[in-house]
Design a protein around this motif. Structure first.
Motif, PDB file in Angstrom:
ATOM      1  N   THR A  25       1.028  -1.156   0.029  1.00 16.60           N
ATOM      2  CA  THR A  25       0.025  -0.030   0.003  1.00 16.60           C
ATOM      3  C   THR A  25       0.909   1.096  -0.199  1.00 16.60           C
ATOM      4  N   TYR A  66      -8.597   3.673   3.652  1.00 19.70           N
ATOM      5  CA  TYR A  66      -7.235   4.477   3.817  1.00 19.70           C
ATOM      6  C   TYR A  66      -7.461   5.182   2.531  1.00 19.70           C
ATOM      7  N   TRP A 100      -9.287  -6.464  -1.795  1.00 24.52           N
ATOM      8  CA  TRP A 100      -9.000  -5.924  -0.575  1.00 24.52           C
ATOM      9  C   TRP A 100     -10.478  -5.160  -0.049  1.00 24.52           C
ATOM     10  N   HIS A 174      -7.187 -10.818  -0.148  1.00 22.82           N
ATOM     11  CA  HIS A 174      -6.734 -10.432   1.134  1.00 22.82           C
ATOM     12  C   HIS A 174      -7.681 -10.889   2.232  1.00 22.82           C
ATOM     13  N   TYR A 179      -7.848  -7.611   8.228  1.00 21.71           N
ATOM     14  CA  TYR A 179      -9.119  -6.890   7.497  1.00 21.71           C
ATOM     15  C   TYR A 179     -10.465  -7.714   7.466  1.00 21.71           C
ATOM     16  N   TYR A 347       4.420   6.325   1.821  1.00 22.55           N
ATOM     17  CA  TYR A 347       2.660   6.617   1.841  1.00 22.55           C
ATOM     18  C   TYR A 347       2.500   8.179   1.517  1.00 22.55           C
TER      19      TYR A 347
HETATM   20  C1  8OZ Z   1       0.106  -0.643   5.179  1.00 26.08           C
HETATM   21  C2  8OZ Z   1      -0.614   0.475   5.192  1.00 26.08           C
HETATM   22  C3  8OZ Z   1      -1.967   0.311   5.129  1.00 26.08           C
HETATM   23  C4  8OZ Z   1      -2.547  -0.822   4.704  1.00 26.08           C
HETATM   24  C5  8OZ Z   1      -2.018  -4.681   5.016  1.00 26.08           C
HETATM   25  C6  8OZ Z   1      -3.113  -3.370   3.213  1.00 26.08           C
HETATM   26  O1  8OZ Z   1      -1.335  -4.428   5.913  1.00 26.08           O
HETATM   27  C7  8OZ Z   1      -2.302  -3.478   4.201  1.00 26.08           C
HETATM   28  C8  8OZ Z   1      -1.712  -1.897   4.738  1.00 26.08           C
HETATM   29  C9  8OZ Z   1      -0.333  -2.003   4.951  1.00 26.08           C
HETATM   30  O2  8OZ Z   1      -2.315  -5.544   4.461  1.00 26.08           O
END
Ligand code: 8OZ
Length: 362
Positions: A25, A66, A100, A174, A179, A347
């Motif tokens: 990400t 996010y 996701w 994912h 999540y 980021y």
């Molecule tokens: C870092 C920042 C935001 C999301 C994950 C999709 O940890 C992420 C993610 C990683 O799987």
């Protein structure tokens, strides 16, 4: 004996080596949550990976948690991703996208009409997400009703269809890092009664139905899945019996004929064998899964070579090293030094720290 640098066929996808770029990400999507035009060059530079797993892509507006993450559900998003997949394929690479849904790791400011995030229960973790206002506490979620789950499964199916239209070689569902799908799996979060709560079989039901739907839509040979049995990311506790839960999950996924299973060992981005946590037997899972077994989480070159040479894994994915080393495969092959990561450029932002990391000179 296979090495990290040997070709491999995973399901329907033929790869030139066993090194994957893990999904990363980067919060660089542009208006409409379209992949940034710079992503074309970013992924093109990394096309010597055996497999690129493109960053987590929300499958619906409600799946986003996010700021500025590139979706895979609108025609405009498909068109933006198409430029990325064309560039990777022109270099001879292979690329799948990660489907996701964040579930409760979201904020009302990111969701349509200020809706509340959704999850398996209305339990709210103390954790932050990245919004227009910076890092802030996630919003309280509401528990999805059982009658909403067919629509959710349809969203995964639609995401998979969009991925094919965008030219991806496949998808990775994912189901890791706490999540939505993991919020159903774990008894630390899932407080439901009924067909999707309670027993392990019930908590695994949503993931199994999502995987069946995606496989039916695009073929199991183009479908992978990511799991993280021991992570506590997003301040989300482990299941009370991870070995039994994820063993059951793998037993259910095994007959589908998936291309691969991608496993994060230990704490995501942290220890593979966390102290003060019970030892998890990953080998017991692997022995029950017939497809390619991809391991992840802080592997060094020596560890990756050993994992494949010993047969403990079929593939190894690298995250952070691929951010700062577009030619990571060559550097691993030649045992060349790696460029260190600029963590403050991970980021948001633009080209810096994204498409300007150096290649080895010839
Ligand atoms: C870092 C920042 C935001 C999301 C994950 C999709 O940890 C992420 C993610 C990683 O799987």
């Amino acid at each position: 004996m296979s090495t990290l640098f040997d070709p491999i066929k995973i399901g329907d996808i033929a790869l030139s080596n066993r090194i994957a770029m893990a999904p990363l990400t980067r919060n660089k999507a542009i208006a409409g949550n379209l992949a940034n035009p710079l992503a074309v060059e970013h992924y093109r530079q990394r096309a010597t990976a055996g497999l690129i797993i493109a960053e987590g892509a929300p499958i619906s507006a409600m799946a986003q948690g996010y700021l500025d993450t590139p979706g895979i559900h609108t025609p405009e998003q498909v068109a933006a991703w198409r430029k990325v997949t064309d560039a990777v394929h022109a270099e001879g690479g292979r690329i799948v996208v990660q489907l996701w849904h964040v579930g409760r790791i979201s904020h009302v400011s990111l969701l349509p009409d200020g809706a509340s995030p959704v999850s398996s229960s209305n339990q709210c973790p103390t954790t932050q997400t990245f919004t227009r206002e910076g890092f802030i506490q996630v919003s309280a979620p509401r528990a999805l009703r059982d009658d909403e789950l067919p629509g959710l499964i349809a969203d995964y199916r639609h995401g998979a269809r969009c991925a094919m239209e965008a030219g991806f070689d496949g998808v990775e569902v994912h189901s890791a890092n706490t999540y939505l799908l993991e919020q159903f799996l774990r008894d630390s979060v899932n407080e439901r009664s009924g067909p999707y709560g309670g027993s392990i079989a019930n908590r695994a039901r949503l993931l199994v139905e999502v995987m069946q739907a995606v496989c039916q839509e695009i073929g199991a040979g183009r479908t992978g899945v990511r799991l993280s049995p021991m992570t506590t990311s997003n301040n989300t506790p482990r299941d009370s019996d991870p070995q039994a839960l994820y063993g059951y999950v793998v037993d259910q996924l095994a007959p589908l004929g998936l291309a691969y299973l991608h496993i994060i060992e230990g704490e995501t981005g942290g220890a593979r064998h966390p102290e003060n946590a019970p030892r998890f037997d990953y080998g017991a899972l692997r022995r029950r899964f017939p497809g390619a077994w991809m391991v992840n989480n802080g592997y060094t070159r020596a560890e990756a070579l050993e994992a494949v040479a010993s047969g403990r894994a079929d593939m190894v994915s690298f995250g952070r090293p691929f951010v700062s080393n577009p030619d990571l495969v060559r550097r691993l092959r030649e045992d060349a030094p790696l460029t260190p990561l600029l963590t403050d450029k991970l980021y948001g932002g633009g080209a810096e720290g994204y498409i300007d990391y150096p290649f080895l000179a010839d």
